[in-house]
Design an enzyme around this catalytic site. Structure first.
Site, PDB file in Angstrom:
ATOM      1  N   LYS A   1       0.848  -1.200   0.000  1.00  0.00           N
ATOM      2  CA  LYS A   1       0.000   0.000   0.000  1.00  0.00           C
ATOM      3  C   LYS A   1       0.882   1.248   0.000  1.00  0.00           C
ATOM      4  O   LYS A   1       1.911   1.284   0.693  1.00  0.00           O
ATOM      5  CB  LYS A   1      -0.887  -0.030   1.262  1.00  0.00           C
ATOM      6  CG  LYS A   1      -1.942   1.060   1.337  1.00  0.00           C
ATOM      7  CD  LYS A   1      -2.787   0.884   2.620  1.00  0.00           C
ATOM      8  CE  LYS A   1      -3.946   1.871   2.674  1.00  0.00           C
ATOM      9  NZ  LYS A   1      -4.804   1.644   3.867  1.00  0.00           N
TER      10      LYS A   1
ATOM     11  N   SER B   1      -9.769   1.452   2.867  1.00  0.00           N
ATOM     12  CA  SER B   1      -8.908   2.245   2.015  1.00  0.00           C
ATOM     13  C   SER B   1      -7.847   1.420   1.281  1.00  0.00           C
ATOM     14  O   SER B   1      -7.277   1.900   0.308  1.00  0.00           O
ATOM     15  CB  SER B   1      -8.210   3.313   2.864  1.00  0.00           C
ATOM     16  OG  SER B   1      -7.330   2.706   3.798  1.00  0.00           O
TER      17      SER B   1
ATOM     18  N   SER C   1     -10.030  -0.795   7.079  1.00  0.00           N
ATOM     19  CA  SER C   1      -9.396  -0.611   5.770  1.00  0.00           C
ATOM     20  C   SER C   1      -8.633  -1.816   5.233  1.00  0.00           C
ATOM     21  O   SER C   1      -8.209  -1.816   4.083  1.00  0.00           O
ATOM     22  CB  SER C   1      -8.452   0.588   5.809  1.00  0.00           C
ATOM     23  OG  SER C   1      -9.191   1.779   5.739  1.00  0.00           O
TER      24      SER C   1
END
Lengths: 485, 489
Positions: free
Chosen positions: A76, A151, A175
């Site tokens: 990420k 997310s 997330s």
């Protein structure tokens, strides 16, 4: 080997170890997949040249003693990576290249893995659909009109589409678990403090926690083992002996007590979520676990509490993005104040601005007691609910999300309905507990659904074991048609 | 010593006003590295050379508390006779400024590390206790430099993140003199403890000054104004003087005082409004989630307490008891740790009272004259003690001692050596003196007769002759005695 990228991380590791495939071949296979999957928009940055170099280096001098020997991984874009642009999905960090490596990614590299690229995410990890990213929304490989969750949506999308053998995300209110649930993958939010936060772009410091996203529970245990550990550079890091989750993974859960909280049966929950939950209970019961009805009475306050605490911390954490020292700086403005205003107006997206405003408001004089302080008190009550329950049970089973993946654009104009997606995931962050989202079935549209196992603090091994047993007996297999290539 | 009366009041037409002052002193913690990062705290480095990723607030950077800074705060708290809190919390104070990289300052708000304490002041009108409200730890900000370029501001982050102790007094101070005594006392205590070097030129010690006035006898406080960031005692005193008079004038005119933050303009010698209460920042304090609450084990506090050095108040008492000094002498000699150390070394080897007189007289005058402090005095404590002993034993007279002292300053030599080589030793042998005096008397028979006839003034003449003959070395007391005896005979 033609379909190596279809395999789980543990299978890939076996193949590398037994030299059925080289690290270079593996890396090339992923690069090819990534290049064919641009439509998914899962990557912000790719580091192919560096990855190929590292793969060759590994093949020349293989060290198979490591947990992640010779494996390329995309992560990420919230993890700072040395000399590799790190954006947090934001325009304000669009040009930011850290001179340092986050502790968690460094742990991965120290275990033999290397970087394949940086994955798209909601801006500063604020979002549940990966639609707030400055770099555009990410598409769920399940269907071209679906969000991958957020997310960590770039992470879930890339993992489900075989663009990385495993990945890591961060979970502030769901997330990791919600995108895992939306893509039929496994996601773990560890106990707060198990993985260092050092070098991760902060959203809400008291809630943020990095964790693995994988295809299987076994992969999850390997990744957790590699990434976790005490870090003296993070004052909230837990100082304890490192565990060997993968070696200790067991599928015998006979006699374990599984709590079923009545408060997680919410109004308007689709029938199929309820059915999935029932299915999960039955599987665990058949494996010899004991189901116990429990009550977590303050659950209904978790979401409002979360949407006070998280924005409050975020409003302060994001104050450093002011255009003075690094990142985006607006060229407009005649003095310092105008430079701040223009930089932050142009640098941040709407959702980030919304949360900065909420956070600033709840911390303001005259409102602090009514909002922030009250939220902190409720947070303690939510934590106490869990503590009380865990005196009589080993783990809690709930759905991961109140729905399957929704359509792109479906909730973008209705932030509250977007926030409601986190209803089952946020209590765990508020309480600092570990929780594992497991793929458990499909809804009637054929979209994946997940179940969540919540454990006691530092009881990751136990929920991994339950998840491992569940996975073996669930009969679910994530089959994704590669429509994008 | 007769005690003076406290007399700092402002007389208006409508009454007599007293001035109420409270100080928030910012003292830089003496430590090698900053409060939450490993960067050096050394003064005078090139701009931005002592800045870590944490000090400059890069993404993902986290603060880690510097244990030494915590210990220094505890030591200071103990030195202020204050309550040490086993539980304290670091909060974020949020505001935007170019030299504040995080966009917030990490400070302590509701739960400071040190609670109530007290400081004792010695004023001419007696001793006065000043209450301490609290002491908390916080980070310093960087420095904005506005005068290097006509169109830009430069930022130096070397100070960013340095540990400060904010010491908040109760509103117990009543005059600029008390403020002077208070700051000096705080400084002395912290220098004894080694927790702050108290160097005001380098900004290690500065204060926000809260001033209000009220009519003598009023129970309630007046509206206060806060004068920000004053960095010398002189300026504090000037600012208070100006501000108190300004407030009295307003009240005399029947006007109200606005609670506001003011700045002291050192060029115009006046305070000016900076921002009113309405414009006050909303700092949105909240506990810093990157740091756990600070929990101190009682054992750590006890151990630090045991290892504290002797503090000025105790040392003063001991000097009075042990060395027979008066309160004034003891006060002066304990005002700096280095002075007290010097004095004790001298006093151990010589007459304690005489040592005090000479240190406070000639030595201080010389140091002051040369702009030196006691730790780089040209006269070592050991040599100074020998000088004092030479006076005490009568080996040299006080007058000669001053000459020896001057030579010691220039040469750094041992006084014995100087006395020997320059033949400055006092003539104290009665037989030798008698011989000398007889010689003088026989040479001046006419004067002896005049003296005996009643012209007693001539005694001084004889003394002068003795001194002349002895090269100034004759013991004056003995000379007097022998002269008197022989002139009678």
């Amino acid at each position: 080997m033609s379909n190596i990228t279809n395999q789980s991380l543990s299978e890939i590791l076996e193949n590398i170890k037994s030299k059925k495939i080289s690290s270079l071949e593996l890396t090339q296979a992923y690069i090819k997949n990534i290049e064919n999957a641009k439509k998914l928009n899962a990557f912000v940055t790719t580091t192919f040249d560096q990855a190929l170099e590292n793969a060759k280096k590994f093949d020349n001098k293989p060290n198979n003693e490591q947990l992640l020997s010779g494996v390329p991984l995309a992560v990420k874009d919230l993890f700072c990576t040395e000399n590799i642009k790190t954006t947090a999905g934001s325009n304000i960090l669009n040009n930011f290249v850290p001179s340092y490596e986050s502790t968690v990614t460094k742990n991965l590299w120290n275990n033999g893995a290397f970087l394949l690229g940086k994955l798209n995410c909601d801006e500063f990890a604020m979002g549940s659909s990966n639609e707030t990213s400055f770099f555009g929304n990410v598409i769920n490989p399940i269907g071209d009109h679906l969000v991958p969750g957020g997310s960590s949506g770039g992470s879930s999308s890339a993992l489900a589409a075989d663009l990385t053998p495993a990945t890591i995300g961060t979970d502030t209110g769901g997330s990791i678990r919600q995108p895992a649930s939306f893509t039929g993958t496994v996601g773990l939010k560890p106990t707060y403090g198990l993985c260092s936060r050092w070098g991760i772009v902060a959203f809400a410091s008291s809630l943020d926690q990095a964790g693995p996203m994988t295809k299987t529970v076994n992969d999850c245990s390997i990744m957790l083992e590699a990434m976790s550990g005490f870090d003296e550079k993070d004052s909230t890091s837990i100082n304890k002996k490192k565990e060997t989750y993968s070696k200790n993974l067991k599928d015998n859960i006979k006699g374990l007590k599984i709590g079923i909280p009545k408060e997680y049966r919410v109004d308007n929950m689709p029938k199929e979520i309820d059915e999935l939950w029932e299915k999960g209970k039955k599987i665990l019961k058949d494996l010899g676990a004991q189901l116990i009805d429990i009550s977590l009475p303050h659950t209904k306050y978790a979401l409002p509490t979360y949407y006070i605490v998280a924005p409050a911390e975020a409003s302060s954490n994001l104050a450093r993005y002011d255009g003075v020292r690094y990142g985006y700086r607006s060229q407009k403005g005649k003095d310092l104040i105008e430079m701040y205003e223009n930089t932050r107006s142009e640098g941040f997206g709407d959702e980030v601005k919304r949360r900065i405003l909420i956070g600033t408001y709840v911390l303001s004089s005259g409102y602090y007691d009514a909002y922030y302080l009250k939220a902190q008190k409720v947070r303690q009550l939510i934590k106490k609910d869990f503590d009380d329950s865990f005196t009589k049970i080993d783990a809690i089973l709930t759905p991961s999300t109140p729905s399957s993946a929704f359509k792109i654009g479906e909730k973008t104009n209705d932030p509250v309905s977007m926030y409601l997606n986190d209803i089952f995931t946020v209590p765990v962050n508020l309480a600092g507990l570990p929780a594992l989202s497991l793929p458990a079935g499909l809804d009637k549209q054929g979209y994946p659904l997940g179940l969540q196992l919540i454990g006691k603090a530092l009881d990751e091994q136990k929920i991994l074991n339950i998840g491992y047993a569940f996975e073996k007996n669930c009969g679910y297999k994530n089959e994704i048609k590669k429509w994008w290539s | 010593m007769s005690k003076e009366k406290f007399d700092y009041f402002i007389n208006g037409e409508k009454g007599k006003y007293e001035v109420v002052i409270g100080l928030e002193v910012h003292a830089q913690v003496l430590s090698n590295s900053k409060l939450f990062s490993g960067s050096s705290t050394k003064f005078g480095a090139d701009p931005n050379k002592q800045v870590s990723l944490i000090d400059s607030a890069f993404p993902g950077m986290l603060p880690v508390i510097n244990e030494e800074c915590v210990k220094q705060a505890v030591r200071t708290g103990l030195g202020l006779n204050a309550k040490i809190n086993n539980y304290s919390v670091f909060d974020r104070k949020n505001y935007f400024y170019a030299d504040l990289p995080q966009g917030y300052q990490i400070s302590q708000y509701k739960n400071p590390i040190v609670g109530e304490g007290k400081v004792l002041l010695d004023m001419p009108y007696g001793s006065k206790e000043i209450g301490i409200e609290r002491l908390h730890l916080e980070q310093d900000a960087g420095k904005s430099i506005h005068d290097m370029d006509p169109s830009s501001t430069y930022v130096d982050l070397n100070r960013s993140g340095i540990a400060l102790m904010e010491i908040v007094s109760k509103p117990h101070l009543r005059s600029p003199d008390e403020v002077n005594a208070y700051i000096k006392k705080l400084r002395t205590i912290m220098r004894y403890l080694g927790t702050c070097d108290g160097n005001m030129q380098e900004g290690s010690l500065r204060a926000d000054v809260n001033v209000s006035v009220r009519k003598v006898g009023d129970k309630n406080f007046g509206t206060r104004c806060e004068i920000k960031n004053v960095n010398s005692i002189k300026f504090m005193q000037m600012a208070i003087e100006y501000e108190a008079n300004r407030q009295v004038e307003l009240l005399e005119d029947g006007k109200e005082i606005d609670q506001e933050t003011r700045l002291f303009d050192t060029k115009k010698n006046e305070t000016r409004s900076m921002r009113s209460k309405e414009d006050a920042h909303d700092y949105r304090y909240f506990p810093d989630p990157d740091l756990l609450p600070l929990r101190l084990e009682q054992k750590l506090i006890d151990d630090l307490k045991k290892s504290l050095p002797e503090l000025p108040d105790n040392k003063k008492e001991r000097f009075i008891q042990e060395y027979g000094l008066n309160s004034y002498e003891a006060n002066v000699l304990v005002s700096e740790k280095e002075i007290s150390d010097y004095y004790e070394e001298v006093a151990k080897l010589s007459d304690k009272k005489l040592a005090a007189t000479w240190i406070m007289g000639d030595l201080f005058a010389m140091l002051n004259d040369k702009g030196l402090n006691i730790s780089n005095s040209p006269i070592s404590a050991k040599n100074f003690a020998e000088l004092v002993q030479s006076i005490k034993s009568g080996e040299i007279s006080g007058r000669i001692a001053k000459e020896v002292f001057e030579i010691m300053v220039e040469s750094g030599d041992n006084p014995k050596k100087i006395i020997e080589s320059k033949g400055m030793k006092q003539q104290s042998d009665p037989k030798e003196l008698e011989k000398m005096i007889n010689e003088i008397l026989s040479k001046n028979k006419d004067k002896v007769d005049q003296y005996k006839a009643g012209k007693e003034k001539l005694f001084g003449f004889f003394v002068g002759q003795v001194m002349k003959l002895s090269g100034g070395n004759a013991n004056p007391q003995l000379t007097n005695e022998i002269l008197k005896k022989l002139l009678k005979g």
